[in-house]
Design a protein around this motif. Sequence first.
Motif, PDB file in Angstrom:
ATOM      1  N   THR A 141     -27.457  25.759  19.284  1.00  0.00           N
ATOM      2  CA  THR A 141     -27.613  25.963  18.337  1.00  0.00           C
ATOM      3  C   THR A 141     -26.302  25.258  17.699  1.00  0.00           C
ATOM      4  O   THR A 141     -25.569  25.478  18.347  1.00  0.00           O
ATOM      5  CB  THR A 141     -27.309  27.612  17.670  1.00  0.00           C
ATOM      6  OG1 THR A 141     -26.078  27.971  18.607  1.00  0.00           O
ATOM      7  CG2 THR A 141     -28.486  28.449  18.089  1.00  0.00           C
ATOM      8  N   GLN A 143     -32.014  25.271  15.820  1.00  0.00           N
ATOM      9  CA  GLN A 143     -31.786  25.512  16.774  1.00  0.00           C
ATOM     10  C   GLN A 143     -33.049  25.345  17.565  1.00  0.00           C
ATOM     11  O   GLN A 143     -34.224  25.208  17.107  1.00  0.00           O
ATOM     12  CB  GLN A 143     -32.233  27.396  16.333  1.00  0.00           C
ATOM     13  CG  GLN A 143     -32.508  27.925  17.902  1.00  0.00           C
ATOM     14  CD  GLN A 143     -32.970  29.140  18.192  1.00  0.00           C
ATOM     15  OE1 GLN A 143     -32.747  29.926  17.397  1.00  0.00           O
ATOM     16  NE2 GLN A 143     -33.924  29.667  18.881  1.00  0.00           N
ATOM     17  N   ASP A 160     -34.843  25.112  21.137  1.00  0.00           N
ATOM     18  CA  ASP A 160     -35.317  25.767  22.396  1.00  0.00           C
ATOM     19  C   ASP A 160     -36.049  24.948  23.169  1.00  0.00           C
ATOM     20  O   ASP A 160     -36.491  24.217  23.215  1.00  0.00           O
ATOM     21  CB  ASP A 160     -36.286  26.385  22.237  1.00  0.00           C
ATOM     22  CG  ASP A 160     -35.898  28.260  20.668  1.00  0.00           C
ATOM     23  OD1 ASP A 160     -34.646  28.884  21.512  1.00  0.00           O
ATOM     24  OD2 ASP A 160     -35.921  29.075  19.945  1.00  0.00           O
ATOM     25  N   THR A 204     -31.028  27.497  24.988  1.00  0.00           N
ATOM     26  CA  THR A 204     -31.289  27.032  24.060  1.00  0.00           C
ATOM     27  C   THR A 204     -30.066  27.066  23.208  1.00  0.00           C
ATOM     28  O   THR A 204     -29.209  27.038  23.327  1.00  0.00           O
ATOM     29  CB  THR A 204     -32.013  29.038  22.787  1.00  0.00           C
ATOM     30  OG1 THR A 204     -32.672  29.670  23.330  1.00  0.00           O
ATOM     31  CG2 THR A 204     -31.377  28.950  20.751  1.00  0.00           C
TER      32      THR A 204
END
Length: 157
Positions: free
Chosen positions: A88, A74, A76, A86
Motif C-alpha cells: 500500500t 493497493q 495484492d 499486499t
Amino acid sequence: MLLGLAFPLPLLLLTGAGEDTPQHRPQPLPMASSGVIESFKIPERDAAGNLLWLIQGEKAQIIQEGRIQIFNVQVDTYRLGEVDQTMTSPECLLIRQTEGGKVVTHAESTNKVAIVGKNLLITADGFQWFPEQTRLVMQKNVQVVFERKKGSLFKNS
C-alpha cells in the motif's frame, strides 16, 4: 537501499534497477480517453487464467498515454489463488507500455510504502515495482520486520 531475501517471495525480490537502452525503450499503450477514474481494479492473470496481481485504488488521474497517477493504491500479489502479499502507498505512478508486442507494467513512487506478507512487514520511502521481472526496489529508510514463530530457525535473544 538494496535488500535481498533468500527465500521465495514473488513480490519481494529486491534488487537494483537497470535502465532502458534507447533501442529497447518501451512504447506507451494508447489510451482512448483521459480524465479521472474512481474506485478501480486492474487484474493481471497468467496464461491459465490464474490471478497474479491486482492493483486497486481510490482514484486515478490519467497523466498521458500509458501513465496513470494512482491515489491510495493497493497491490495484492497472489500465490496458489490466495493473496500472498499486499503493498500500500498513498500515491504512485503506474506506467503501462508495449515492449516487443507485450504489455509491460511498472509502478513507482517516492511516497511511503508498506508491504505486508505472512510473518513479514516492510516499510520504506519510495519504491519501483517491475511485476514481469518479479522485482521490487525499495528506495530509502527501509525497515524489515519478521515475526518469529515457535520452532523457527531464529532463536529468541
